[in-house]
Design a protein around this motif. Sequence first.
Motif, PDB file in Angstrom:
ATOM      1  N   THR A  27      16.916  21.008  -3.008  1.00 17.75           N
ATOM      2  CA  THR A  27      17.909  20.190  -3.699  1.00 17.75           C
ATOM      3  C   THR A  27      17.503  19.994  -5.162  1.00 17.75           C
ATOM      4  OG1 THR A  27      18.437  19.021  -1.665  1.00 17.75           O
ATOM      5  CG2 THR A  27      19.014  17.926  -3.730  1.00 17.75           C
ATOM      6  N   LEU A  28      18.483  20.139  -6.063  1.00 17.97           N
ATOM      7  CA  LEU A  28      18.258  19.817  -7.465  1.00 17.97           C
ATOM      8  C   LEU A  28      18.387  18.301  -7.600  1.00 17.97           C
ATOM      9  CD1 LEU A  28      17.961  20.440 -10.508  1.00 17.97           C
ATOM     10  CD2 LEU A  28      20.445  20.736 -10.581  1.00 17.97           C
ATOM     11  N   LEU A  29      17.281  17.639  -7.920  1.00 15.36           N
ATOM     12  CA  LEU A  29      17.267  16.186  -8.011  1.00 15.36           C
ATOM     13  C   LEU A  29      17.184  15.770  -9.477  1.00 15.36           C
ATOM     14  CD1 LEU A  29      16.992  13.342  -6.682  1.00 15.36           C
ATOM     15  CD2 LEU A  29      14.518  13.709  -6.758  1.00 15.36           C
ATOM     16  N   VAL A  30      18.130  14.964  -9.914  1.00 15.06           N
ATOM     17  CA  VAL A  30      18.133  14.397 -11.259  1.00 15.06           C
ATOM     18  C   VAL A  30      17.970  12.888 -11.103  1.00 15.06           C
ATOM     19  CG1 VAL A  30      19.465  14.039 -13.363  1.00 15.06           C
ATOM     20  CG2 VAL A  30      19.604  16.234 -12.148  1.00 15.06           C
ATOM     21  N   GLU A  31      16.987  12.312 -11.810  1.00 15.96           N
ATOM     22  CA  GLU A  31      16.731  10.886 -11.657  1.00 15.96           C
ATOM     23  C   GLU A  31      16.131  10.339 -12.956  1.00 15.96           C
ATOM     24  OE1 GLU A  31      13.682  10.120  -8.832  1.00 15.96           O
ATOM     25  OE2 GLU A  31      12.429  11.758  -9.541  1.00 15.96           O
ATOM     26  N   ALA A  63      18.794  11.645 -22.224  1.00 17.50           N
ATOM     27  CA  ALA A  63      19.345  10.565 -21.396  1.00 17.50           C
ATOM     28  C   ALA A  63      18.258   9.861 -20.598  1.00 17.50           C
ATOM     29  CB  ALA A  63      20.396  11.138 -20.441  1.00 17.50           C
ATOM     30  N   GLY A  64      16.995  10.195 -20.860  1.00 17.01           N
ATOM     31  CA  GLY A  64      15.911   9.536 -20.119  1.00 17.01           C
ATOM     32  C   GLY A  64      15.857   9.965 -18.671  1.00 17.01           C
ATOM     33  N   LEU A  65      16.261  11.189 -18.396  1.00 15.35           N
ATOM     34  CA  LEU A  65      16.294  11.678 -17.019  1.00 15.35           C
ATOM     35  C   LEU A  65      15.323  12.850 -16.855  1.00 15.35           C
ATOM     36  CD1 LEU A  65      20.171  11.678 -16.708  1.00 15.35           C
ATOM     37  CD2 LEU A  65      18.643  10.117 -15.494  1.00 15.35           C
ATOM     38  N   VAL A  66      14.868  13.059 -15.641  1.00 10.44           N
ATOM     39  CA  VAL A  66      14.048  14.228 -15.323  1.00 10.44           C
ATOM     40  C   VAL A  66      14.705  14.940 -14.140  1.00 10.44           C
ATOM     41  CG1 VAL A  66      11.872  13.296 -16.179  1.00 10.44           C
ATOM     42  CG2 VAL A  66      12.587  12.826 -13.827  1.00 10.44           C
ATOM     43  N   GLU A 112       1.262  19.371 -17.052  1.00  7.34           N
ATOM     44  CA  GLU A 112       0.689  18.470 -18.034  1.00  7.34           C
ATOM     45  C   GLU A 112       1.059  17.022 -17.677  1.00  7.34           C
ATOM     46  OE1 GLU A 112       4.830  19.152 -19.554  1.00  7.34           O
ATOM     47  OE2 GLU A 112       3.346  20.255 -18.409  1.00  7.34           O
ATOM     48  N   PRO A 113       0.340  16.047 -18.231  1.00 11.19           N
ATOM     49  CA  PRO A 113       0.643  14.649 -17.923  1.00 11.19           C
ATOM     50  C   PRO A 113       2.114  14.320 -18.174  1.00 11.19           C
ATOM     51  CG  PRO A 113      -1.410  14.795 -19.131  1.00 11.19           C
ATOM     52  CD  PRO A 113      -0.804  16.171 -19.130  1.00 11.19           C
ATOM     53  N   TYR A 114       2.712  13.678 -17.210  1.00 11.84           N
ATOM     54  CA  TYR A 114       4.111  13.233 -17.318  1.00 11.84           C
ATOM     55  C   TYR A 114       5.029  14.415 -17.659  1.00 11.84           C
ATOM     56  CZ  TYR A 114       1.460   8.948 -17.654  1.00 11.84           C
ATOM     57  OH  TYR A 114       0.580   7.937 -17.412  1.00 11.84           O
ATOM     58  N   GLY A 115       4.646  15.608 -17.212  1.00  9.67           N
ATOM     59  CA  GLY A 115       5.397  16.803 -17.607  1.00  9.67           C
ATOM     60  C   GLY A 115       6.524  17.129 -16.654  1.00  9.67           C
ATOM     61  N   LYS A 116       7.199  18.219 -17.007  1.00 17.93           N
ATOM     62  CA  LYS A 116       8.314  18.678 -16.179  1.00 17.93           C
ATOM     63  C   LYS A 116       7.764  19.483 -15.013  1.00 17.93           C
ATOM     64  CE  LYS A 116      11.612  19.082 -20.018  1.00 17.93           C
ATOM     65  NZ  LYS A 116      10.672  18.707 -21.097  1.00 17.93           N
ATOM     66  N   ALA A 117       8.501  19.417 -13.907  1.00 16.12           N
ATOM     67  CA  ALA A 117       8.081  20.174 -12.740  1.00 16.12           C
ATOM     68  C   ALA A 117       8.163  21.667 -13.036  1.00 16.12           C
ATOM     69  CB  ALA A 117       8.982  19.824 -11.561  1.00 16.12           C
TER      70      ALA A 117
END
Lengths: 747, 320
Positions: free
Chosen positions: B246-250, B235-238, B64-69
């Motif tokens: 790799t688990l990427l948090v940003e 926290a405004g992170l995805v 979905e738009p701006y959704g989670k991977a």
Amino acid sequence: MINEWQITYPVDVDDEEAGTDSRNYDDPVSADMFDPMPLQAANWLARNDQVQDDTVDYRAYADLVAPPMLTSIDAPGAFPALAVLGQYDPVTVVNATREDRTQVTADGIIRSITHEIKARIGGVSWKAWVQPDLRSSEQTPLLLPVNALQATDVREDGATFSWTEPTQAIAPTETQVRMNSGVWLPIAYPSGGGFDWLSGLNPSTLHKFEVRLVRKVDELTTHVSPVREVSFTTLAPTVPTVPPGGDGTVVIIPGDVAGDEECEAEWELRRSDDGIIWTTVASGDKDDFTYDPETDIWQLDNTGYEFEDGYLYRHRAREICGGVPGDWKYQEPDPIGCADPAQLGEAPYDDESLVVFVPKICNTQILEAVTGAPATKGPAFGGIGLDAAGNYALKSAAGAGGIVAYGPAGTDELTGDASQAITINLGEPPADGVPMGVWQSAGLHIEALYESSTEYRVRAKIFIASGGSITTTASDPLDVDTEYEIFVSHDVENTSVSVKVDDVEVATGTAGARVNALPVWIMSLPPGSYATSAAVWSSAVDLPTASPTVDGIVSSANAELTGLEVGDIVIYGRNYRANGASTPGQPGASGTGAIGTVTTITANSGYDTSGTSRGAFSCYWATVTTPGDISFAFGTDRLTYAIALRGTSGIAQTKVFAANGNASPSATLDSAPSNPVVGIVFAGGVADVTTPGLSGDYDYAGSVPWLYVGSRRGVGLTIGTGQTLSATLTSDQVLAGGSGIVLLETS
Amino acid sequence: MTTLAELCLQAPDPTHGRSIQVAYGVGDVRLAFEIADISAGAGIVWHDLSQLFERARWRVGAEEPYGKAVDGNPVVVLRRRFTDGIADFDALAPWYEDTSAVFGTHVRLRGGLIARLGVFRVAGGVTDKWFPLFTSRVKRWGDGARAMGNNRYHQITCMGMQSRLARKPLPSRLPEGWRPRLDADMTSAAYNLPIEVYGAETQDDGGGAVPTVKLAARPAVTSAIEALNSTLAPAGLVWRITPTGTLLVEPAPWTTFHDDKFADAGLTVTGSVRMNPLLASSPADASRSRGRRPTNPARSASTTTRSTVTGSGSTPTPRT
């Protein structure tokens, strides 16, 4: 949606210790409407305000999502982007669904990508569907293409074209056309709905003509319309013609002069070193022609003949029916061979900053000599000829003026010091009120301007970085049917532009750095003209002064010199016995200028003489003491002449070859003089003296090679320190009491 | 000894893969499909199956738009030919008892293997560029239904590495900052793949370091994925799994919370800055350039240098 952004970048990319700086950009209107929506701060390798601003501008009012897009590995730029794109990466979508609709540019981030890779022999097929979330869009009107393009009058070596120009949302600034070429040729917009390309095309050949519209702002292209093209086949030849791609040793013979069972045919191969006098070097009859029934073409193969560089060749053929020969059908003169232009070994063309030189002739092909890039024959191309010095020149067609040839050149980045030169002989002036850029490249044009039906002026036009263009002052009027070497030098640091004609400065201007130009060169000429030695240098080179500066060699009832300066040497005299006097006497001087003590140049002064009498002409010299104009009047029935020299201190020696009553006066400089020599050759006696019988390395000088008063003829010439001369007047050029040769060695 | 995390970040061996005839500078661009057997323990290595690679399809990103991977579910198909030189036509069948003729050692072809696909460039005999495409766990190793004839297909169905976080129960947590909770949860989940974390973790305006975002207490959860979402979203992170596994948090690209922290000259911030790569372009169409709006003079006058950022010291890295 993004309406503000902060970018941090190094102050000096080469100096890490210099620290960083940052710049912000925002859209306050968007922030007021939607609250501040900043993009996260970012580091850039270098400052680029425009991109930063655009990034915010394009996203400040975003509300769109685009459908998935498909790309593949064979799309330009698809690899490695296909492999590195990921979620949240920024994306820009540019889309126009039809030529007459607006272009939409949208920006956003990537939502997802679906990849599909399939093994293929020797590689893979790789497709990727990109799903973006778009946050802003912008609509831009596009240029529409021309409509109804068609070839309306196809001929043997050209065609005319017509089209209609649609109503545009934004205005084009020029039309561009091209013929069988990758280089576009700019013409006016509006174009009047058509264009005539009337020469230069091979007959019986398929050609492609293309048109597009372009909008430029400050010389930079902002919009380009789609291209419209039309293909056509030129008509069969009516004269002997080199087949497409041929080197000229094999020609197509028109069927109507190839002979048949009832008629004989004959052909000749002719050669010329001046384009005027032709000598037959090979000949034969119709048995030499070969016929190909599949193409219905007769050919003549002369590959066995040893062609030489430096000559023009042409075939001619005719039928002989019942013993009555028909009219000769002449091939357009062509050179055979591929030698480098001789000028490249001479200053200033041997300067390492030379970046363009036109033409190099390689068989029938025109090349730019520095890079070897082939040129395109323009719509006014009228063949290849020779200039006065025997160099290959490009001719304009007798009935068509305009672009003779053009081609690629790496001069678009040449915005600093530059020089240009071209040697021209215009058959007629350009159209009144329409300056013609006879030589254009590097944002620097040499223009010719109409003055009268027999005169024109030249000037330089410079496209400057601050936008628009400026022109220098214009030269004094130049004559048609006369060869001139035009030279322009642009010194950017000193903002000076100099225009010289035959090494004499005739106009100046002021201009700073030029704007990037089209990466092409263009040569344009009025009808019946020729040009050669067209060059561009990436420095402000200067022409060598191999001969004394000659302000003018003029003759009339009142030989007039203008613009004299103190110290100039004036040489003057006449060539006809005055009223039965034993010597012709000294013409009277008048005008605003004045000369000092007059020295009589006596015959046989330090050199040999020949002939029986030297009393048929007189010669004097003096130094200008008051600047201005001077006329030397001595009646209308005699050839009065005057020459001004600058940069020399006087006359060292004279060599007078008299000719009064002499059937064939002649003179030869056995060795090159140590100082430049100026000379006068008098002739007459026949109405049409065209060749004075001179040979050697001498230069015609001044603006009037031949001096005319009634039936008298004269020619002014200069001989450099490394040059030689052999001069002979034929008996029909001898005018009793007034023919001969005078050579004066300067000091 | 090679850990699973090290294995995932290991560029392909230059002898692996098959040339794909792509022009990209000098060298040979190759496509590699490789598998690794976790049961090999410390001796785990990548086995090359590129010569048998037939096709693959997978997806990265959100629904979905701006959704989670979401899981990209890669599907890879291998093709065996009689002419491939592996003597036994059954050699890649999931039930085959000894695959050492293919791999040099017996690798049981089944769910649980690690599989990855990538392109890389070999120049001067070494791998100098690597573009990983996905790293996943094998969910099912198939045996082609069309086993008759000269070709035999094996369809390998994979699932993303986030599956290693599914059905991982986690204990309750007291109130704390987002970063300590993330670290604690990953430890509890025994997550042993590479992790990259970006974002402002603590801030200190002179009164002592405090979390930039302090999370409320949390009861025990049944899924580490659920825990990641509940920890990072406030926290405004995805987060997502990169092609190397790799688990990427940003920071989410649509927020500026973390950048504001780093940009605030009055704060001392710990953490790492994450920058999205930018596509810089110079529009040939000048009509796209609209009139410049005045830049906010207050912000323009400020000068920020990275020296105001103190933290883990990690250098921002390009997205893998």
